[in-house]
Design a protein around this motif. Structure first.
Motif, short mmCIF file in Angstrom:
data_model
loop_
_atom_site.label_atom_id
_atom_site.label_comp_id
_atom_site.label_asym_id
_atom_site.label_seq_id
_atom_site.Cartn_x
_atom_site.Cartn_y
_atom_site.Cartn_z
N ILE A 135 0.84 -1.20 0.00
CA ILE A 135 0.00 0.00 0.00
C ILE A 135 0.87 1.25 0.00
CG2 ILE A 135 -1.67 1.32 1.36
CD1 ILE A 135 -2.75 -1.41 2.35
N ASN A 192 2.07 2.09 -3.33
CA ASN A 192 0.97 2.48 -4.22
C ASN A 192 1.11 1.77 -5.57
OD1 ASN A 192 -1.40 3.79 -4.91
ND2 ASN A 192 -0.33 5.60 -5.69
N LEU A 200 -3.40 -4.03 -5.42
CA LEU A 200 -3.49 -3.01 -4.37
C LEU A 200 -4.82 -3.12 -3.63
CD1 LEU A 200 -2.20 -0.55 -3.04
CD2 LEU A 200 -3.22 0.87 -4.81
N THR A 230 -5.30 -4.03 0.32
CA THR A 230 -6.08 -3.14 1.17
C THR A 230 -7.18 -3.90 1.90
OG1 THR A 230 -5.65 -1.26 -0.30
CG2 THR A 230 -7.54 -1.08 1.20
N LYS A 261 -10.79 3.57 3.19
CA LYS A 261 -9.97 2.82 2.22
C LYS A 261 -10.84 2.06 1.23
CE LYS A 261 -5.55 2.10 4.60
NZ LYS A 261 -5.61 3.28 5.45
#
Length: 566
Positions: free
Chosen positions: A257, A260, A267, A271, A289
């Motif tokens: 994360i 990025n 990703l 998350t 998120k």
């Protein structure tokens, strides 16, 4: 005054027209250089000089596709529908890339079945979540020499819940799991589906090593290598999470994360799974998120961001929505949770999860009776539907999945009495006494229900008399009841003879048992409110996204179109 001399007319020098052949030579040069923007311009020059030239039109469409200008490519195709050239395949591919999957499949129907159309069809079916149909296409293709077919074949098997067939397919195709990092990755996913996490971890490590070596040989930049192998990193963290190594998993997710990742699907999964490890802690941040991944329309519709909508499987999409609903319940945002759950019922009509969430919302509102009614209605309608088609196996699977989901979504103390009772009764009715016995035993272990104990005794009488007698001793005699007139009892609705002559007796509990049920229902409501648990998103199998080189198919349809031209 002398007359004004007339001006000499200006002579215009006409530019020699560029020969069509020269334009095509330039067009071919730009395509070979992957300079698709210039290729489009040259193709337009040809079309200006020779409107309707089919080769130039195809070249323009291919160049737009290769330049990722899919919307424009589709626009060109649709504006050229009156031309004699058949652009159905190109149209289907563009619709597929734009995630208009049903339209893409429809566009393919007019095409003659060949390797290219079958590969695209398999890709569309995979995105639609129609895994068994996808597998059928790959089975037809497996005898052909198609580069990297095994990668997508294995992914389809995993998605279809047929991981046990992976090894046989690899042997038939005469390929080793470590022949490519993509295949190693997907084979590891099959091991995860079979709960073989230790071997899966080792194969994922091999996949990462093979991937790093092969991409470095191809002179990939470090950042590009990290992005290309990010699904492997996510899956390794997932395995650590399942194996109970939470700290290692959290560290890995946070690292992804922080960087990025350009691969949005990886990703998103990192998350989601980090949020799962947090549980009900930091609900506000977790919701923020997830909200970055989900968009909402004015009409109450929900969808994922475009990149995720086209890359995640149907199952993965559902998990993200489900976790957001559970977080909303933890945050006591009941109205938002109800709105989302209502939408999910329509978005995922073939799964039981939205129905279970509906029940959870009612429980959160202290409407345990309404929650039970929702579950009973669903169980009843599902069983009726399945009986209509004679699909007893399908009905059993639905009930088993409902039990599994609700149990995983709660703590071990959760009592799924309604669903287990329905499942046990259904299986007993259809001659599956052993399965019914297991469910009744689970019910008896979870609570002291007299109904469950009676069900256990009467079911065990069919398959295990000793167990029936052992549990029968736990049944207490009703107060004031000195004896039972079986003949008189059979005349009532309380008992009925079975085919083999044994008697099944339904005992209506006395007032004390009713009070126990009422107290238990209230206790269950509190348990559900307290114990809602997030779902882990995984495994993240790759068909043609993320870990596979090439944007979509083992051989890009765009390349196939170009091959027909040059």
């Amino acid at each position: 005054m002398a007359p004004k001399a007339k001006e000499k007319p200006k002579t215009t020098v006409s530019q020699p027209a560029i020969a069509i052949e020269d334009l095509f030579t330039s067009l071919n040069k730009f395509i070979e250089r992957s300079d698709y923007e210039q290729a489009v311009k040259v193709a337009e020059q040809v079309l200006s000089a020779a409107p309707g030239d089919e080769d130039a039109l195809r070249c323009k469409i291919v160049a737009l596709i290769k330049d990722d200008n899919i919307d424009k490519a589709l626009e060109v195709i649709q504006s050229s529908q009156k031309l004699p050239s058949d652009l159905s395949f190109s149209k289907a591919y563009c619709l597929y890339r734009l995630n208009k999957l049903d339209e893409a499949l429809e566009s393919l129907k007019s095409q003659e079945s060949n390797t290219a159309t079958m590969l695209l069809e398999s890709q569309i079916l995979y995105r639609l979540g129609r895994m068994d149909s996808c597998v059928e296409v790959y089975q037809k293709l497996q005898n052909l020499s198609i580069d990297s077919l095994e990668i997508n074949f294995v992914a389809a098997l995993v998605g279809a819940g047929r991981s046990s067939e992976v090894q046989r397919v690899l042997e038939a195709l005469k390929v080793k799991p470590t022949s490519s990092f993509e295949l190693a990755y997907n084979t590891a996913c099959s091991l995860i589906e079979r709960n073989n996490h230790t071997d899966a971890e080792q194969l994922l490590l091999s996949a990462r090593r093979v991937g790093q070596e092969s991409l470095m040989e191809d002179n990939w930049a470090d950042d590009d290598i990290e992005n290309e192998l990010s699904p492997i990193a996510v899956q390794l963290a997932y395995v650590q999470q399942v194996l109970g190594n939470s700290q290692e998993a959290v560290k890995a997710y946070l690292e992804m994360i922080k960087h990025n990742l350009a691969d949005e699907s990886s990703l998103a999964i990192a998350t989601n799974n980090l949020i799962v490890l947090r549980g009900p802690k930091e609900v506000s941040d977790s919701l923020k998120k997830l909200d970055r991944l989900i968009e909402k329309g004015d009409g109450g519709q929900f969808w994922l961001t475009r990149a995720l909508d086209s890359k995640l499987s149907v199952k993965q999409k559902e998990v993200i929505y489900v976790n957001r609903a559970l977080l909303l319940l933890h945050a006591n945002k009941i109205d938002q949770a109800r709105e989302l759950v209502t939408a999910l019922v329509g978005m995922f009509p073939d799964t039981v999860t939205p129905v279970l969430l509906q029940a959870a919302v009612h429980v959160k509102e202290n409407k345990a009776g309404r929650a039970e009614e929702v579950l009973r209605q669903y169980a009843g309608s599902t069983l009726t539907s399945q009986r209509t088609f004679g699909d007893i196996d399908g009905a059993g699977v639905v009930l088993d999945n409902a039990i599994k989901w609700w149990s995983n979504a709660m703590t071990e103390d959760n009592k799924v009495t309604v669903i287990r009772q329905e499942a046990a009764s259904f299986k007993l009715k259809h001659g599956r006494q052993k399965e019914a016995l297991e469910l009744f035993e689970e019910l008896v272990k979870k609570n002291s229900s007299v109904d469950a104990l009676v069900g256990l005794v009467t079911t065990a009488a069919h398959v295990n008399v000793e167990k029936a007698e052992a549990y029968e001793k736990k049944l207490k005699s009703l107060p004031g009841l000195k004896g039972i007139n079986v003949d008189a009892l059979e005349a009532t609705s309380g008992a009925k003879p079975t085919e083999n002559g044994s008697r099944l007796v339904n005992i209506e509990g006395h007032d004390e048992s009713k009070r126990i049920k009422q107290r238990r229902k209230g206790r269950e409501s509190r348990d559900i409110q307290r114990d809602l648990t997030l779902l882990i998103l995984g495994p993240h199998q790759t068909q043609s996204v993320g870990c596979q080189r090439g944007r979509d198919l083992p051989s890009d349809p765009g390349e196939r179109i170009r091959g027909q031209l040059m």
